[in-house]
Design a protein around this motif. Structure first.
Motif, short mmCIF file in Angstrom:
data_model
loop_
_atom_site.label_atom_id
_atom_site.label_comp_id
_atom_site.label_asym_id
_atom_site.label_seq_id
_atom_site.Cartn_x
_atom_site.Cartn_y
_atom_site.Cartn_z
N TYR A 125 0.84 -1.20 0.00
CA TYR A 125 0.00 0.00 0.00
C TYR A 125 0.88 1.26 0.00
O TYR A 125 1.85 1.34 -0.75
N THR A 126 0.59 2.24 0.85
CA THR A 126 1.35 3.49 0.85
C THR A 126 2.52 3.47 1.82
O THR A 126 3.13 4.51 2.08
N GLY A 127 2.84 2.30 2.37
CA GLY A 127 4.11 2.13 3.04
C GLY A 127 4.20 2.50 4.50
O GLY A 127 5.29 2.82 4.97
N GLY A 128 3.10 2.43 5.24
CA GLY A 128 3.20 2.70 6.68
C GLY A 128 4.21 1.80 7.36
O GLY A 128 5.10 2.27 8.08
N ALA A 129 4.11 0.49 7.10
CA ALA A 129 5.04 -0.46 7.70
C ALA A 129 6.44 -0.31 7.12
O ALA A 129 7.44 -0.51 7.81
N THR A 130 6.54 0.07 5.85
CA THR A 130 7.85 0.28 5.22
C THR A 130 8.58 1.43 5.91
O THR A 130 9.77 1.32 6.23
N VAL A 131 7.88 2.54 6.14
CA VAL A 131 8.48 3.69 6.82
C VAL A 131 8.92 3.30 8.23
O VAL A 131 10.04 3.63 8.66
N ALA A 132 8.07 2.57 8.95
CA ALA A 132 8.40 2.18 10.32
C ALA A 132 9.63 1.28 10.36
O ALA A 132 10.53 1.47 11.18
N ALA A 133 9.67 0.28 9.48
CA ALA A 133 10.80 -0.66 9.47
C ALA A 133 12.09 0.03 9.07
O ALA A 133 13.16 -0.21 9.65
N ALA A 134 12.02 0.92 8.07
CA ALA A 134 13.22 1.64 7.63
C ALA A 134 13.71 2.57 8.74
O ALA A 134 14.92 2.67 8.98
N TYR A 135 12.78 3.23 9.42
CA TYR A 135 13.17 4.12 10.51
C TYR A 135 13.90 3.35 11.62
O TYR A 135 14.85 3.86 12.22
N ALA A 136 13.45 2.11 11.88
CA ALA A 136 14.06 1.29 12.94
C ALA A 136 15.41 0.71 12.54
O ALA A 136 16.09 0.13 13.38
N GLY A 137 15.78 0.86 11.25
CA GLY A 137 17.10 0.42 10.83
C GLY A 137 17.15 -0.78 9.92
O GLY A 137 18.23 -1.26 9.56
N ALA A 138 15.99 -1.28 9.49
CA ALA A 138 15.95 -2.44 8.61
C ALA A 138 16.16 -2.04 7.16
O ALA A 138 15.88 -0.90 6.77
N SER A 139 16.62 -2.99 6.36
CA SER A 139 16.53 -2.84 4.90
C SER A 139 15.17 -3.40 4.50
O SER A 139 14.71 -4.41 5.05
N VAL A 140 14.51 -2.74 3.56
CA VAL A 140 13.12 -3.08 3.25
C VAL A 140 12.93 -3.25 1.75
O VAL A 140 13.44 -2.45 0.96
N VAL A 141 12.18 -4.27 1.37
CA VAL A 141 11.67 -4.41 0.01
C VAL A 141 10.16 -4.25 0.08
O VAL A 141 9.47 -4.99 0.78
N HIS A 142 9.66 -3.25 -0.62
CA HIS A 142 8.25 -2.85 -0.60
C HIS A 142 7.62 -3.29 -1.91
O HIS A 142 8.04 -2.85 -2.99
N VAL A 143 6.59 -4.15 -1.85
CA VAL A 143 5.99 -4.69 -3.07
C VAL A 143 4.49 -4.42 -3.09
O VAL A 143 3.76 -4.79 -2.16
N ASP A 144 4.04 -3.79 -4.16
CA ASP A 144 2.61 -3.55 -4.37
C ASP A 144 2.37 -3.49 -5.88
O ASP A 144 3.24 -3.03 -6.63
N ALA A 145 1.19 -3.93 -6.31
CA ALA A 145 0.90 -3.97 -7.74
C ALA A 145 0.42 -2.63 -8.29
O ALA A 145 0.39 -2.46 -9.52
#
Length: 287
Positions: A125-145
């Protein structure tokens, strides 16, 4: 019940009669909600003087009645995270604020892991969890169609000052992406998924949560690392119990990795009544 009760920029002010009165920053919106089957105690002036009111159509869908001028989009904060908000034609605003309960949980898990963590966010979706995970220091792959949702997520990451973080944005069908990751041998320490109740893939593939979720979860087992941190499943599908998600995680993650499983409803506090508005369900596996 997991309640997202740490918001300052968002509030469910009141509920009743199938609708909720919400504050998004300085903007007051009135939107329908199928969970609100109790009557409205009193339609105060605040209910009548909103910035925007989404009216459902008897033929399906609906439209916004904008009563006061609002920006094309505006920003709200959750702790140190920032998100663009915009009323869309399908009643949503680009953010599900109840998910803040999950953001806080995953940020704590990632920050305290003591090692690099790779996160895969599916149906992102619009990346709420992506922003949270990146802020915490993770590398993130965000996938949406959806191209528009991926672009919105990119803007949310930039808005939060995280443009330099290792985040990859993939516009793709999640099933095909997982299959390709299997072939490539790529693995993730954490997987987040927020699957729809029903959908169609780019080639006409049909997704029906009751039939498709378990096989999809099984396919994700091949891309989980040997030392996973967590698996999170969200669902807004009516009629699915949190115990269903708990059972699925018990049949997939737990036999292989042990760990702990929790499941339940997710919700938001209602200021005026002191009640809690149920918004969906979640299942969590954690090491």
């Amino acid at each position: 019940m997991y309640v997202a009760d740490k918001w300052n920029d968002y509030e469910v002010i009141d509920t009743g009669g199938g609708e909720k009165l919400e504050r998004w920053g300085d903007v007051i919106l009135r939107r329908p909600d199928p969970q609100i089957i109790w009557p409205l105690a009193k339609e105060t002036a605040e209910w009548r003087s909103t910035h925007g009111h989404y009216h459902r159509s008897s033929s399906g869908g609906g439209s916004w009645e904008m009563k006061k001028p609002v920006p094309e989009r505006w920003t709200i904060n959750y702790e140190n995270l920032k998100f663009h908000i915009r009323p869309t034609s399908f009643k949503h605003t680009g953010l599900f604020p109840e998910q803040a309960a999950n953001w806080s949980w995953m940020m704590d898990k990632i920050a305290s892991a003591g090692r690099p963590i790779s996160v895969l966010n599916l149906f992102a979706y619009t990346g709420g969890a992506t922003v949270a995970a990146a802020y915490a220091g993770a590398s993130v792959v965000h996938v949406d169609a959806a191209k528009g949702m991926v672009q919105w997520a990119k803007e949310n990451v930039q808005l939060s000052g995280l443009a330099d973080r290792p985040v990859r944005f993939i516009m793709d069908d999640v099933f095909k992406f997982v299959q390709r990751e299997q072939r490539r041998g790529n693995k993730y320490d954490a997987i987040i998924m927020d699957p729809p109740s029903y959908g169609r893939g780019p080639s006409g593939e049909t997704w029906k949560l009751e039939q498709s979720l378990y096989p999809f979860l099984e396919s994700c087992m091949s891309i989980i690392s040997d030392n996973p941190l967590f698996m999170l499943i969200n669902s807004y599908t009516t009629g699915i119990s949190p115990t269903v998600l708990k059972n699925m995680l018990s049949m997939t993650m737990q036999p292989r990795y042990g760990g702990r499983i929790t499941a339940g409803e997710i919700g938001l506090p209602i200021t005026r009544s002191g009640l809690t508005l149920p918004c969906g369900i979640l299942g969590r596996w954690e090491a």
